[in-house]
Design a protein around this motif. Structure first.
Motif, short mmCIF file in Angstrom:
data_model
loop_
_atom_site.label_atom_id
_atom_site.label_comp_id
_atom_site.label_asym_id
_atom_site.label_seq_id
_atom_site.Cartn_x
_atom_site.Cartn_y
_atom_site.Cartn_z
N UNK A 82 78.60 36.89 31.72
CA UNK A 82 78.51 37.37 33.10
C UNK A 82 78.38 38.90 33.14
N UNK A 83 78.84 39.57 32.07
CA UNK A 83 78.71 41.03 32.03
C UNK A 83 80.02 41.77 32.21
N UNK A 84 81.12 41.10 31.84
CA UNK A 84 82.43 41.75 31.97
C UNK A 84 83.04 41.93 30.58
N UNK A 85 83.56 43.13 30.33
CA UNK A 85 84.27 43.36 29.07
C UNK A 85 85.63 43.95 29.40
N UNK A 86 86.61 43.57 28.60
CA UNK A 86 87.98 44.01 28.87
C UNK A 86 88.55 44.75 27.66
N UNK A 87 89.18 45.89 27.94
CA UNK A 87 89.93 46.60 26.92
C UNK A 87 91.40 46.31 27.20
N UNK A 88 92.00 45.55 26.30
CA UNK A 88 93.38 45.11 26.53
C UNK A 88 94.37 46.26 26.34
N UNK A 89 95.54 46.07 26.88
CA UNK A 89 96.63 47.02 26.71
C UNK A 89 96.92 47.18 25.21
N UNK A 90 97.20 48.40 24.77
CA UNK A 90 97.45 48.61 23.35
C UNK A 90 96.14 48.65 22.59
N UNK A 91 96.20 48.89 21.32
CA UNK A 91 94.95 49.01 20.55
C UNK A 91 94.69 47.73 19.80
N UNK A 92 94.00 46.84 20.46
CA UNK A 92 93.76 45.52 19.84
C UNK A 92 92.47 45.55 19.04
N UNK A 93 92.56 46.14 17.86
CA UNK A 93 91.40 46.10 16.98
C UNK A 93 91.79 45.33 15.73
N UNK A 94 90.78 44.97 14.94
CA UNK A 94 91.08 44.29 13.68
C UNK A 94 91.36 45.38 12.65
N UNK A 95 92.65 45.60 12.36
CA UNK A 95 93.05 46.73 11.54
C UNK A 95 92.49 46.67 10.12
N UNK A 96 92.35 45.44 9.58
CA UNK A 96 91.90 45.32 8.19
C UNK A 96 90.39 45.35 8.06
N UNK A 97 89.69 45.20 9.19
CA UNK A 97 88.23 45.27 9.13
C UNK A 97 87.80 46.72 9.25
N UNK A 98 86.59 47.00 8.77
CA UNK A 98 86.11 48.38 8.86
C UNK A 98 85.77 48.69 10.32
N UNK A 99 85.61 49.98 10.57
CA UNK A 99 85.21 50.43 11.91
C UNK A 99 83.93 49.71 12.33
N UNK A 100 82.97 49.67 11.41
CA UNK A 100 81.69 49.07 11.76
C UNK A 100 81.81 47.55 12.00
N UNK A 101 82.64 46.90 11.20
CA UNK A 101 82.84 45.45 11.42
C UNK A 101 83.47 45.20 12.79
N UNK A 102 84.39 46.07 13.19
CA UNK A 102 84.98 45.95 14.52
C UNK A 102 83.91 46.07 15.59
N UNK A 103 83.04 47.07 15.43
CA UNK A 103 82.00 47.27 16.44
C UNK A 103 81.02 46.10 16.47
#
Ligand SMILES: Nc1ncnc2c1ncn2[C@@H]1O[C@H](COP(=O)(O)OP(=O)(O)OP(=O)(O)O)[C@@H](O)[C@H]1O
Ligand SMILES: [Mg+2]
Length: 262
Positions: A82-103
């Motif tokens: 639909x075109x909605x993206x959410x940035x959740x509270x806190x830093x919910x990234x995959x810490x063990x994945x590389x920056x590029x893999x996260x993107x």
């Protein structure tokens, strides 16, 4: 663009935590949702993206419309499409994945050339992400992780971005960078719904703001008008008082968290 009408939400079998909430995000606007801890800001965002279900929550009344399309009951892929993206509270990234893999994870629906173009764009906009592209995300600073969280959401090329307390735990310097980024994204046409306890930041950035307390909107209006409002200044901006009162309804002086006054 986004319309919440008379929304009521409850978790488990408990009493509703959103109690007839209505709000609108017009196309191209930055809309702020401010209010103290537990007011229901995150719940509003969860109701829009369907994340309520994971928390055993449900909407018991009302509707969520996005460009006229009913969203209640939809989640995951439907929301992204639909075109909605959410940035959740806190830093919910995959810490063990590389920056590029996260993107890349954020751009999973995009074509190869779109992903390449977006990666180039974000590495230019956030040089620290470019410099650490092959490194685990855990190695980034807190501020860089926050930027990665936002960039990952943008990889989905949303029309509406939901941001939940992006300023949380950041220094004034980083908050200024976040403000600059949000303005820039909005300037490029992205509509934004920003849930924040940092009322000063939210009112600086938004065109229109909703003040929530106990699951209800207690006040809303154009940001210029709200910023000039004495009660808002006292309760939410710490103007003219050593400590901000607890709420608009209950204007007795209460000690609040320091960041309310920043
Ligand atoms: N998963 C859950 N299960 C049960 N109750 C919940 C759940 N999540 C939130 N609540 C309750 O719903 C109410 C609103 O919470 P919510 O997290 O939406 O508030 P908030 O405005 O985002 O607060 P904060 O500023 O602390 O992030 C609170 O009373 C909270 O305890
Ligand atoms: Mg919250």
């Amino acid at each position: 663009m986004l319309e919440l009408n008379n929304l009521e939400v409850a978790y488990h079998s408990a009493a509703p935590v959103l109690r007839g909430l209505s709000l609108r995000v017009p196309l191209g606007a930055v809309v702020a949702l401010i209010g103290p801890n537990g007011a229901g800001k995150t719940t509003v965002l969860r109701a829009i993206t369907g994340l309520l279900k994971l928390q055993r929550g449900r909407a018991t009344k009302g509707e969520v419309l996005f460009n006229g399309q009913a969203l209640l009951g939809k989640h995951g892929e439907d929301i992204v499409r639909a075109g909605i993206a959410q940035v959740l509270e806190g830093r919910r990234i995959f810490m063990n994945l590389s920056v590029e893999e996260n993107l890349r994870a954020g751009g999973y629906r995009s074509t190869g050339p779109e992903v390449s173009a977006d990666l180039d764009r974000f590495y230019t906009r956030f040089p620290a992400l470019g410099a650490h592209r092959k490194q685990p995300a855990a190695r980034l600073s807190g501020a860089e992780q926050q930027m990665l969280t936002i960039a990952r959401a943008l990889m989905a090329r949303p029309k509406l971005l939901l941001l939940d307390e992006p300023s949380l735990g950041h220094s004034p310097k980083v908050i200024a960078l976040l403000e600059e980024l949000i303005r820039e994204l909005n300037g490029e046409g992205l509509s934004i719904l920003l849930a924040e306890q940092n009322a000063a930041m939210a009112l600086d950035l938004s065109h229109h703001a909703y003040v929530m307390e106990h699951g209800k909107v207690v006040l809303d209006g154009s940001t210029a008008i709200l910023r000039a409002d004495r009660t808002i200044q006292a309760c939410y901006l710490g103007v003219g008082q050593r400590e901000a009162p607890h709420s608009l309804r209950d204007a007795r002086l209460y000690p609040r968290k320091k960041r309310w006054l920043s």
